[in-house]
Enzyme design. Sequence first.
Site, mmCIF file in Angstrom:
data_model
loop_
_atom_site.group_PDB
_atom_site.id
_atom_site.type_symbol
_atom_site.label_atom_id
_atom_site.label_comp_id
_atom_site.label_asym_id
_atom_site.label_seq_id
_atom_site.Cartn_x
_atom_site.Cartn_y
_atom_site.Cartn_z
ATOM 1 N N ALA B 14 36.425 29.193 53.235
ATOM 2 C CA ALA B 14 36.560 30.380 54.069
ATOM 3 C C ALA B 14 37.415 31.424 53.366
ATOM 4 C CB ALA B 14 37.163 30.016 55.420
ATOM 5 N N GLY B 16 37.007 34.812 50.549
ATOM 6 C CA GLY B 16 36.157 35.996 50.631
ATOM 7 C C GLY B 16 34.681 35.658 50.517
ATOM 8 N N GLY B 18 33.010 32.758 51.044
ATOM 9 C CA GLY B 18 32.492 31.967 52.159
ATOM 10 C C GLY B 18 32.360 32.798 53.421
ATOM 11 N N PHE B 117 42.070 50.234 35.645
ATOM 12 C CA PHE B 117 42.226 48.786 35.512
ATOM 13 C C PHE B 117 41.748 48.382 34.125
ATOM 14 C CE2 PHE B 117 43.109 44.972 37.931
ATOM 15 C CZ PHE B 117 43.815 45.482 39.005
ATOM 16 N N GLN B 237 40.273 32.233 32.334
ATOM 17 C CA GLN B 237 41.045 33.431 32.042
ATOM 18 C C GLN B 237 42.544 33.194 32.187
ATOM 19 O OE1 GLN B 237 40.968 37.194 34.664
ATOM 20 N NE2 GLN B 237 40.000 37.755 32.744
ATOM 21 N N HIS B 239 45.753 35.223 32.463
ATOM 22 C CA HIS B 239 46.180 36.595 32.749
ATOM 23 C C HIS B 239 47.504 36.836 32.028
ATOM 24 C CE1 HIS B 239 47.471 40.139 34.927
ATOM 25 N NE2 HIS B 239 46.356 40.162 35.626
ATOM 26 N N LEU B 249 51.535 36.023 39.844
ATOM 27 C CA LEU B 249 50.902 37.146 39.171
ATOM 28 C C LEU B 249 51.586 38.480 39.431
ATOM 29 C CD1 LEU B 249 48.263 37.464 37.488
ATOM 30 C CD2 LEU B 249 47.394 38.660 39.483
ATOM 31 N N GLU B 252 47.454 43.576 37.121
ATOM 32 C CA GLU B 252 47.141 44.555 36.100
ATOM 33 C C GLU B 252 47.281 45.973 36.651
ATOM 34 O OE1 GLU B 252 43.947 43.141 33.336
ATOM 35 O OE2 GLU B 252 42.919 44.676 34.483
ATOM 36 N N ARG B 283 42.026 41.231 29.464
ATOM 37 C CA ARG B 283 43.091 40.237 29.602
ATOM 38 C C ARG B 283 43.165 39.244 28.456
ATOM 39 N NH1 ARG B 283 42.126 39.461 36.068
ATOM 40 N NH2 ARG B 283 42.922 41.520 36.522
ATOM 41 N N HIS B 350 44.583 31.847 35.391
ATOM 42 C CA HIS B 350 44.302 32.761 36.491
ATOM 43 C C HIS B 350 42.925 32.599 37.104
ATOM 44 C CE1 HIS B 350 44.730 36.343 38.840
ATOM 45 N NE2 HIS B 350 43.751 36.959 38.225
ATOM 46 N N GLU B 381 34.396 32.274 43.185
ATOM 47 C CA GLU B 381 34.984 31.807 41.927
ATOM 48 C C GLU B 381 34.427 30.462 41.494
ATOM 49 O OE1 GLU B 381 39.181 32.455 41.562
ATOM 50 O OE2 GLU B 381 39.314 31.203 39.768
ATOM 51 N N ARG B 392 36.430 37.671 32.514
ATOM 52 C CA ARG B 392 36.197 38.555 33.660
ATOM 53 C C ARG B 392 37.071 39.801 33.565
ATOM 54 N NH1 ARG B 392 38.944 39.475 38.469
ATOM 55 N NH2 ARG B 392 40.335 37.707 38.272
HETATM 56 C C1 LIG Z 1 47.161 36.194 42.253
HETATM 57 C C2 LIG Z 1 45.737 36.614 42.114
HETATM 58 C C3 LIG Z 1 45.409 37.959 42.078
HETATM 59 C C4 LIG Z 1 44.079 38.363 41.947
HETATM 60 N N1 LIG Z 1 43.799 39.700 41.936
HETATM 61 C C5 LIG Z 1 42.506 40.089 41.866
HETATM 62 C C6 LIG Z 1 42.172 41.479 41.919
HETATM 63 O O1 LIG Z 1 43.035 42.347 42.045
HETATM 64 N N2 LIG Z 1 40.879 41.820 41.839
HETATM 65 C C7 LIG Z 1 39.887 40.895 41.721
HETATM 66 O O2 LIG Z 1 38.725 41.264 41.672
HETATM 67 N N3 LIG Z 1 40.176 39.574 41.685
HETATM 68 C C8 LIG Z 1 41.456 39.163 41.750
HETATM 69 N N4 LIG Z 1 41.744 37.815 41.710
HETATM 70 C C9 LIG Z 1 40.655 36.845 41.716
HETATM 71 C C10 LIG Z 1 40.067 36.705 43.103
HETATM 72 O O3 LIG Z 1 41.058 36.907 44.055
HETATM 73 C C11 LIG Z 1 39.476 35.323 43.346
HETATM 74 O O4 LIG Z 1 38.673 34.962 42.286
HETATM 75 C C12 LIG Z 1 38.642 35.329 44.615
HETATM 76 O O5 LIG Z 1 39.382 35.823 45.685
HETATM 77 C C13 LIG Z 1 38.095 33.960 44.936
HETATM 78 O O6 LIG Z 1 37.500 33.978 46.213
HETATM 79 P P1 LIG Z 1 36.703 32.733 46.756
HETATM 80 O O7 LIG Z 1 36.198 33.126 48.086
HETATM 81 O O8 LIG Z 1 35.748 32.302 45.725
HETATM 82 O O9 LIG Z 1 37.779 31.566 46.865
HETATM 83 P P2 LIG Z 1 39.146 31.421 47.711
HETATM 84 O O10 LIG Z 1 39.558 32.668 48.363
HETATM 85 O O11 LIG Z 1 40.103 30.734 46.824
HETATM 86 O O12 LIG Z 1 38.735 30.442 48.881
HETATM 87 C C14 LIG Z 1 38.435 29.103 48.670
HETATM 88 C C15 LIG Z 1 38.161 28.481 50.016
HETATM 89 O O13 LIG Z 1 37.629 27.189 49.823
HETATM 90 C C16 LIG Z 1 38.229 26.293 50.706
HETATM 91 N N5 LIG Z 1 38.120 24.960 50.121
HETATM 92 C C17 LIG Z 1 38.454 24.568 48.873
HETATM 93 N N6 LIG Z 1 38.179 23.269 48.706
HETATM 94 C C18 LIG Z 1 37.650 22.827 49.865
HETATM 95 C C19 LIG Z 1 37.163 21.570 50.334
HETATM 96 N N7 LIG Z 1 37.163 20.487 49.565
HETATM 97 N N8 LIG Z 1 36.707 21.497 51.588
HETATM 98 C C20 LIG Z 1 36.715 22.572 52.413
HETATM 99 N N9 LIG Z 1 37.159 23.771 52.013
HETATM 100 C C21 LIG Z 1 37.619 23.894 50.765
HETATM 101 C C22 LIG Z 1 39.622 26.809 50.910
HETATM 102 O O14 LIG Z 1 40.127 26.371 52.140
HETATM 103 C C23 LIG Z 1 39.380 28.308 50.899
HETATM 104 O O15 LIG Z 1 39.056 28.733 52.200
HETATM 105 C C24 LIG Z 1 43.072 37.397 41.830
HETATM 106 C C25 LIG Z 1 43.392 36.048 41.854
HETATM 107 C C26 LIG Z 1 44.711 35.649 41.982
HETATM 108 C C27 LIG Z 1 45.029 34.199 41.959
#
Ligand SMILES: Cc1cc2nc3c(=O)[nH]c(=O)nc-3n(C[C@H](O)[C@H](O)[C@H](O)COP(=O)(O)OP(=O)(O)OC[C@H]3O[C@@H](n4cnc5c(N)ncnc54)[C@H](O)[C@@H]3O)c2cc1C
Lengths: 256, 578
Positions: B14, B16, B18, B117, B237, B239, B249, B252, B283, B350, B381, B392
């Site tokens: 859940a 972004g 999901g 950026f 990556q 960072h 973090l 950038e 990066r 990162h 991700e 990236r």
């Molecule tokens: C500090 C930081 C700053 C960043 N800044 C930027 C930025 O400025 N711009 C940009 O484009 N990107 C940025 N990124 C990268 C970006 O934020 C992430 O790559 C992106 O938000 C990942 O989203 P996601 O939905 O794939 O995963 P996540 O938001 O990590 O969500 C993963 C979900 O999976 C669930 N989950 C995991 N394992 C299980 C399981 N076994 N069973 C059930 N649920 C599970 C978790 O509960 C969670 O809800 C940044 C990353 C970090 C760490």
Amino acid sequence: MAPDPTTGRVLRDSDEGSVAAAATVSLTLRIRRYNPEVADDPWWDEFTVTMEPTDRLLDALHEVKWHQDGTLGLRRSCAHGICGSDAMLINGRNALACKVLVQDVAPKATIEPIRGLPVLKDLIVDMEPFFAGYRSVLPFLINDDGDPERERSQSPEDRHRYDDTTKCILCAACTTSCPIFWGDGEYVGPAAIVNAHRFIFDSRDQGARDRLKILSEKTGVFRCRTTFNCTDACPRGIEVTKAIQEVKRAILFDRF
Amino acid sequence: MATTHTYDAVIIGAGGAGMRAAIETSDRVRTAVISKLYPTRSHTGAAQGGVCAALANVEEDYPEWHAFDTVKGGDYLVDQPAAQLMTEEAVDAIYELEHWGLPFNRTPDGKLDQRRFGGHTRNHGEAAVRRACYAADRTGHMILQTLYQQCVKRNVRFFNEFYCLDLLMEEGRVAGVVAYELATGDLHVFRAKTVMFATGGYGRMFKVSSNAHALTGDGPAVAFRRGIPLEDMEFFQFHPTGLNKLGILLSEGARGEGAILLNKDGERFMERYAPTIKDLAPRDMVSRAIFQEMKEGRGAGPSGDYVFLDFRHLDPKVLEEKLPDITEFSRVYLRVEPTKELVPIQPTAHYAMGGIPTDVDGRVVVGPQETPVPGLYAAGECACVSVHGANRLGTNSLLDIVVFGRRGGADMAAYAAGTEAPDLPGAPVGSTLDMLNGLLTRERAENAADIRKDLQAQMYEKAFVVRTEDGLKEMKRDLANLRDRYSRVGVQDKGSVFNTDLMEAVELGFLLDCADALVTAALARDESRGGHYREDHPLRDDANWLKHSLAYREEDGSVRLEFKPVKMGPYLPMERKY
Ligand SMILES: Cc1cc2nc3c(=O)[nH]c(=O)nc-3n(C[C@H](O)[C@H](O)[C@H](O)COP(=O)(O)OP(=O)(O)OC[C@H]3O[C@@H](n4cnc5c(N)ncnc54)[C@H](O)[C@@H]3O)c2cc1C
Ligand code: SF4
Ligand code: FES
């Protein structure tokens, strides 16, 4: 302006910082425990760990969990104050364990679960009533005009109007520091009002009337007795009490 | 016995990706979102700097320029048609977020403001361009909140604090998943026509990381164990600007607003490595430059293992209004005042470019022929489309999660609407029960926390910014050893209520799988490209390596590699200079 890090106290300070971090301190954690599979009543445990002064209190709790008592229950994820998982009562005040440093509480800290929500295990409480309060204030943008092709316009001033309350991470530190909330399960609590404020004062939103109606009911803002506990507790520095006052005023004077 | 639920679409995660997918499916087919964290705790909320789209609100810009930057930034390992599609859909994706209420910063005339950026340029590299939309330095927080708000509005069904531990397949198609309910210790079977993994990254395999404790590669590992390959795992990556030792973090966006990097002599060293865009180089280049400075004795501190980020020449108002969170991180965690003092930083693990291979509709595809696995999806991700290639660009991940979350969700809904519910395989929870019972009943000959700590330290030493054949070979041996120790792990908590001790041990197993795939692929790739830098093979080798790797878990536990071609387009590989 030419930066010159080689002179002045700037560089020395950060270097001293990293040298000082090498010395360790002892920290005794007094933790209020509860486990329905073990006993009906809560109890207290004490653990002593050796940490770097700049470690987070969360790191100390991990040290306990990973090397002394694996049954210790706590929530955490980001470890830097942005996910809102680890609000707890630390030496009598609500805070995020990942935003408190060991050096600020050593040699001893008392840790309890946040108050006013049912404890499920150790530092883990049932968050459902908290999120139910959040959901009750229609926490989403309401605008029936139909979406324009590009962005809706909003001036920087209008954007600034609700900036503070967009910072909320739903950690519940405010709500569970509020004596009215402890005393009375009905009050929606500060966090829900903060999240209503975020939309009520957003120039793009048209749902203020409905939200203000919800918040003017007996479970709403007028329960607040302005004790400021919530503002003190907020790890995001949100002026919670001010937001509540603004919502009260909107109900009293704007007569939505 | 396990409870069985039946849904059309089950989304694991859940964050972004999901939640964006769930918004798409929930109005159309019966949808469940399973998340081990409360949705708003997901690590998308940690993203700071921005999300980009060529809106051209503050200066001339085009999706095509954005696509070029994405391909070049990814060191030509990007599948170009996917990058073109993402950068074109970016514009509407941003407007959609705005329409849902996302509080982006504004220009004086009320439009969405944009900032610079790393790696984003005007007209194919002429100069840095303002392309990143942002909400102060909490853009990810605002995306996560906004998507959650939209889910609340739509009454999306969440199963919070449920851990997905297994993928169920029957006759080559998806049949569902097995999940563990943290509050009770119960197992649940979700029978489903479609399943999407959106579980985020796996940066927790490294000692210094910007990733949350929960980012342990669960989705990729669960799929890997069921025979799904993992693509481009060698590309991780690092960072350049994590807080020293902690890895938290500093976006950038800081450099986008004018902060600069200095070595211990106070020299702005990026002028030497990337004369045109300097501190805003991609990066991978900046992280390598930092390592080079340290190697040549220009790192700061007693061990010479960090450099500085300098904000002192910026107007304190910029820090307060545009970078408030990172200013606070530096104050809270390092007790350093960025308006007056230099902030010690070092590269931090990162972002995972690699992951579960998908096409542009989020469908998981296996093998060099890209055969779809019916009903299986991945986004965010944990997926590899691949739009990020070998490196990236900043702001492209938040874009990826909304663009491909939406596309994947749309395809799931359409597919589920036209298919019958699958049969469950026999004994659906069998292997999950075996795994959990092993951890619960074994005597605690090994402690999962110690193994994790060793894994993180070894990966940091041997598979981080700078890699060599010898180091990676050693890491393979280390991993075999860690795996052996892992087979003797027992947990202390034997209970069924909130047994996070047990779940942490399971997560460590997932991390070990991801690390195995990463190291195997990194050892094979004897070239340097993007985030994968081999000191013993410092140049990019397009003749042999302009291809994606696919890592498979074999029956005997070893990892087998296959390769598939990169989908090319208008951009021919050229030397990456900035
Ligand atoms: C500090 C930081 C700053 C960043 N800044 C930027 C930025 O400025 N711009 C940009 O484009 N990107 C940025 N990124 C990268 C970006 O934020 C992430 O790559 C992106 O938000 C990942 O989203 P996601 O939905 O794939 O995963 P996540 O938001 O990590 O969500 C993963 C979900 O999976 C669930 N989950 C995991 N394992 C299980 C399981 N076994 N069973 C059930 N649920 C599970 C978790 O509960 C969670 O809800 C940044 C990353 C970090 C760490
Ligand atoms: S207002 Fe502050 S204390 Fe209350 S839930 Fe939000 S972030 Fe936490
Ligand atoms: S662990 Fe995320 S706020 Fe503390």
